[in-house]
Design a protein around this motif. Structure first.
Motif, PDB file in Angstrom:
ATOM      1  N   GLY A 127       0.795  -1.231   0.000  1.00 46.04           N
ATOM      2  CA  GLY A 127       0.000   0.000   0.000  1.00 46.04           C
ATOM      3  C   GLY A 127       0.824   1.276   0.000  1.00 46.04           C
ATOM      4  N   ARG A 128       2.142   1.167   0.133  1.00 49.75           N
ATOM      5  CA  ARG A 128       2.967   2.389   0.183  1.00 49.75           C
ATOM      6  C   ARG A 128       3.694   2.602  -1.136  1.00 49.75           C
ATOM      7  NH1 ARG A 128       6.708   3.236   5.192  1.00 49.75           N
ATOM      8  NH2 ARG A 128       6.841   5.289   4.187  1.00 49.75           N
ATOM      9  N   PRO A 129       3.603   3.806  -1.692  1.00 51.02           N
ATOM     10  CA  PRO A 129       4.326   4.069  -2.946  1.00 51.02           C
ATOM     11  C   PRO A 129       5.821   3.822  -2.750  1.00 51.02           C
ATOM     12  CG  PRO A 129       2.831   5.874  -2.423  1.00 51.02           C
ATOM     13  CD  PRO A 129       2.836   4.971  -1.234  1.00 51.02           C
ATOM     14  N   LEU A 130       6.419   3.147  -3.732  1.00 49.43           N
ATOM     15  CA  LEU A 130       7.826   2.759  -3.627  1.00 49.43           C
ATOM     16  C   LEU A 130       8.728   3.964  -3.363  1.00 49.43           C
ATOM     17  CD1 LEU A 130       9.389   0.126  -3.904  1.00 49.43           C
ATOM     18  CD2 LEU A 130       9.614   0.565  -6.339  1.00 49.43           C
ATOM     19  N   GLU A 131       8.401   5.100  -3.999  1.00 45.78           N
ATOM     20  CA  GLU A 131       9.318   6.243  -3.862  1.00 45.78           C
ATOM     21  C   GLU A 131       9.266   6.864  -2.463  1.00 45.78           C
ATOM     22  OE1 GLU A 131       6.767   6.230  -5.985  1.00 45.78           O
ATOM     23  OE2 GLU A 131       5.580   8.065  -5.762  1.00 45.78           O
ATOM     24  N   GLU A 132       8.259   6.467  -1.667  1.00 46.12           N
ATOM     25  CA  GLU A 132       8.211   6.983  -0.289  1.00 46.12           C
ATOM     26  C   GLU A 132       9.100   6.174   0.648  1.00 46.12           C
ATOM     27  OE1 GLU A 132       4.299   7.181   1.336  1.00 46.12           O
ATOM     28  OE2 GLU A 132       3.650   8.687  -0.128  1.00 46.12           O
ATOM     29  N   LEU A 133       9.547   4.997   0.186  1.00 48.48           N
ATOM     30  CA  LEU A 133      10.364   4.144   1.054  1.00 48.48           C
ATOM     31  C   LEU A 133      11.840   4.520   0.890  1.00 48.48           C
ATOM     32  CD1 LEU A 133       8.743   0.660   0.273  1.00 48.48           C
ATOM     33  CD2 LEU A 133       8.214   2.191   2.165  1.00 48.48           C
ATOM     34  N   SER A 134      12.569   4.547   1.989  1.00 44.09           N
ATOM     35  CA  SER A 134      14.012   4.787   1.914  1.00 44.09           C
ATOM     36  C   SER A 134      14.682   3.551   1.325  1.00 44.09           C
ATOM     37  CB  SER A 134      14.569   5.047   3.317  1.00 44.09           C
ATOM     38  OG  SER A 134      14.442   3.858   4.089  1.00 44.09           O
ATOM     39  N   SER A 135      15.939   3.685   0.900  1.00 46.45           N
ATOM     40  CA  SER A 135      16.609   2.515   0.313  1.00 46.45           C
ATOM     41  C   SER A 135      16.727   1.397   1.354  1.00 46.45           C
ATOM     42  CB  SER A 135      17.967   2.885  -0.267  1.00 46.45           C
ATOM     43  OG  SER A 135      18.734   3.511   0.711  1.00 46.45           O
ATOM     44  N   ARG A 136      16.890   1.759   2.629  1.00 47.18           N
ATOM     45  CA  ARG A 136      16.951   0.748   3.688  1.00 47.18           C
ATOM     46  C   ARG A 136      15.603   0.035   3.838  1.00 47.18           C
ATOM     47  NH1 ARG A 136      19.908  -0.163   8.607  1.00 47.18           N
ATOM     48  NH2 ARG A 136      18.551  -0.697  10.318  1.00 47.18           N
ATOM     49  N   GLN A 137      14.522   0.819   3.791  1.00 43.96           N
ATOM     50  CA  GLN A 137      13.182   0.199   3.900  1.00 43.96           C
ATOM     51  C   GLN A 137      12.909  -0.707   2.705  1.00 43.96           C
ATOM     52  OE1 GLN A 137      11.032   3.914   4.330  1.00 43.96           O
ATOM     53  NE2 GLN A 137      10.441   3.392   6.437  1.00 43.96           N
ATOM     54  N   ARG A 138      13.355  -0.261   1.521  1.00 44.69           N
ATOM     55  CA  ARG A 138      13.152  -1.105   0.325  1.00 44.69           C
ATOM     56  C   ARG A 138      13.942  -2.400   0.459  1.00 44.69           C
ATOM     57  NH1 ARG A 138      13.584   3.863  -3.038  1.00 44.69           N
ATOM     58  NH2 ARG A 138      15.695   3.219  -3.528  1.00 44.69           N
ATOM     59  N   ALA A 139      15.143  -2.295   1.009  1.00 39.19           N
ATOM     60  CA  ALA A 139      15.979  -3.493   1.162  1.00 39.19           C
ATOM     61  C   ALA A 139      15.444  -4.425   2.254  1.00 39.19           C
ATOM     62  CB  ALA A 139      17.419  -3.098   1.458  1.00 39.19           C
ATOM     63  N   GLN A 140      14.625  -3.882   3.142  1.00 35.62           N
ATOM     64  CA  GLN A 140      13.984  -4.751   4.138  1.00 35.62           C
ATOM     65  C   GLN A 140      12.781  -5.487   3.549  1.00 35.62           C
ATOM     66  OE1 GLN A 140      13.182  -1.938   7.258  1.00 35.62           O
ATOM     67  NE2 GLN A 140      15.223  -2.158   8.162  1.00 35.62           N
ATOM     68  N   LYS A 141      12.257  -4.941   2.454  1.00 35.75           N
ATOM     69  CA  LYS A 141      11.073  -5.552   1.814  1.00 35.75           C
ATOM     70  C   LYS A 141      11.462  -6.526   0.713  1.00 35.75           C
ATOM     71  CE  LYS A 141       7.451  -2.978   3.336  1.00 35.75           C
ATOM     72  NZ  LYS A 141       6.507  -3.631   4.227  1.00 35.75           N
ATOM     73  N   THR A 142      12.496  -6.151  -0.060  1.00 33.81           N
ATOM     74  CA  THR A 142      12.754  -6.842  -1.321  1.00 33.81           C
ATOM     75  C   THR A 142      14.212  -7.235  -1.459  1.00 33.81           C
ATOM     76  OG1 THR A 142      11.040  -5.472  -2.331  1.00 33.81           O
ATOM     77  CG2 THR A 142      12.532  -6.587  -3.827  1.00 33.81           C
ATOM     78  N   ALA A 143      14.457  -8.514  -1.716  1.00 35.21           N
ATOM     79  CA  ALA A 143      15.818  -8.966  -2.039  1.00 35.21           C
ATOM     80  C   ALA A 143      15.835  -9.396  -3.498  1.00 35.21           C
ATOM     81  CB  ALA A 143      16.214 -10.124  -1.135  1.00 35.21           C
ATOM     82  N   VAL A 144      16.983  -9.195  -4.139  1.00 40.25           N
ATOM     83  CA  VAL A 144      17.089  -9.468  -5.571  1.00 40.25           C
ATOM     84  C   VAL A 144      18.255 -10.429  -5.812  1.00 40.25           C
ATOM     85  CG1 VAL A 144      17.355  -8.403  -7.841  1.00 40.25           C
ATOM     86  CG2 VAL A 144      16.396  -7.079  -5.969  1.00 40.25           C
ATOM     87  N   VAL A 145      18.039 -11.395  -6.684  1.00 42.02           N
ATOM     88  CA  VAL A 145      19.148 -12.239  -7.143  1.00 42.02           C
ATOM     89  C   VAL A 145      19.235 -12.071  -8.652  1.00 42.02           C
ATOM     90  CG1 VAL A 145      20.232 -14.506  -7.109  1.00 42.02           C
ATOM     91  CG2 VAL A 145      18.553 -13.928  -5.349  1.00 42.02           C
ATOM     92  N   LEU A 146      20.376 -11.579  -9.099  1.00 44.54           N
ATOM     93  CA  LEU A 146      20.573 -11.348 -10.525  1.00 44.54           C
ATOM     94  C   LEU A 146      21.318 -12.517 -11.145  1.00 44.54           C
ATOM     95  CD1 LEU A 146      21.712  -7.627 -10.222  1.00 44.54           C
ATOM     96  CD2 LEU A 146      19.440  -8.463 -10.873  1.00 44.54           C
TER      97      LEU A 146
END
Ligand SMILES: Nc1ncnc2c1ncn2[C@@H]1O[C@H](COP(=O)(O)OP(=O)(O)OP(=O)(O)O)[C@@H](O)[C@H]1O
Length: 263
Positions: A62-81
């Motif tokens: 429910g929260r727009p991605l751009e409102e999340l700090s990079s730390r908050q985004r990293a707490q939500k989403t992990a990426v494997v390339l």
């Protein structure tokens, strides 16, 4: 959990995604498929916040991605390339431990719980035997397993995979996808996996999204969308689709043009 609405996104002078809409609930395991250049990685980069939308919105819980700090985004989403470069000769254990950064207090350093999670992530990816090896001295498939462990150590509710097992042999690829499936089923992780292997996706992903030329060409339960018509439309390759009664899945055989489709 993840809601993408009317997303237009791309690179300077090169629009890629056009009016993409996608709603993914918590605990879904979604395969993202499509031809080269169709926009799969662009979508994933938009979901991480690395690429900013030209227009449209992405929300997580429910929260727009751009409102999340990079730390908050990293707490939500992990990426494997597919191919993660690590510039310095860190040991594999050190690389996995980097997955804990979003949970750590800068002044306190790692806690016993951080060490426990790193140990768990390395156990379930079978990378403990690589712990002391410099990451620069691993094979492509081993490196992908270490990067998987790092993503698991991040303990995020969302896991984004971009051809994350492409360098693994059949045994490790199946083990990796079995692990993703367990995480989805038992921890209700939300997993979006970009894949070229349609048959692997058909076995593990209950839902498939096909991108083509930056738009969503098909989206739905695997049994509904994995049809010769969709595959022909997306890949321009005739395909035979079989049901496998032993495990209730569908499998695909792409027919080389000159052989034609048997009647
Ligand atoms: N950094 C960039 N700058 C400009 N254009 C880019 C950049 N990265 C990718 N593109 C272009 O954007 C389009 C979509 O690329 P994207 O990587 O999202 O495709 P993909 O579906 O992941 O492809 P593949 O299956 O080959 O990995 C392609 O035409 C690609 O050439």
């Amino acid at each position: 959990m993840i809601r993408v609405s009317h997303l237009h996104c791309g690179y300077p002078g090169r629009p890629v995604l056009r009016d993409v809409n996608l709603h993914v609930e918590r605990g879904e395991f979604v395969g993202i498929l499509g031809p080269n250049g169709s926009g799969k990685t662009t979508l994933l980069l938009a979901l991480t916040g690395y690429l900013r939308p030209d227009s449209g919105t992405i929300t997580i819980d429910g929260r727009p991605l751009e409102e999340l700090s990079s730390r908050q985004r990293a707490q939500k989403t992990a990426v494997v390339l597919q191919d993660s470069q690590v510039r310095f000769p860190y040991s594999c254990a050190e690389v996995v431990a980097m997955g804990r950064y979003p949970h750590q207090d800068r002044w306190r350093g790692p806690t016993p719980r951080d060490a426990e999670v790193v140990q768990w992530a390395m156990e379930c990816t079978h990378t403990l035997e690589l712990a002391d090896r410099p990451i620069s001295a691993t094979s492509g498939g081993e490196r992908q397993r270490v990067m998987m462990a790092k993503a698991l150590a991040q303990e995020t509710p969302i896991l984004l995979l971009d051809e994350a097992t492409s360098a693994m042999d059949v045994h490790w690829r199946l083990k990796a996808f079995e692990l993703f499936q367990q995480l989805q089923r038992h921890q209700r992780k939300t997993i979006l996996a970009i894949l070229h292997d349609v048959n692997l996706a058909a076995v593990f992903c209950p839902r498939l999204v096909f991108l083509k030329d930056g738009i969503v060409a098909a989206d739905g339960p695997t049994r509904d969308v994995l049809t010769p018509a969709t595959l022909e439309r997306v890949y321009h390759s005739p395909a035979l689709v079989y049901d496998v009664p032993e495990n209730g899945t569908r499998q695909v055989f792409f027919v080389p043009e000159e052989q034609g489709t048997p009647s």
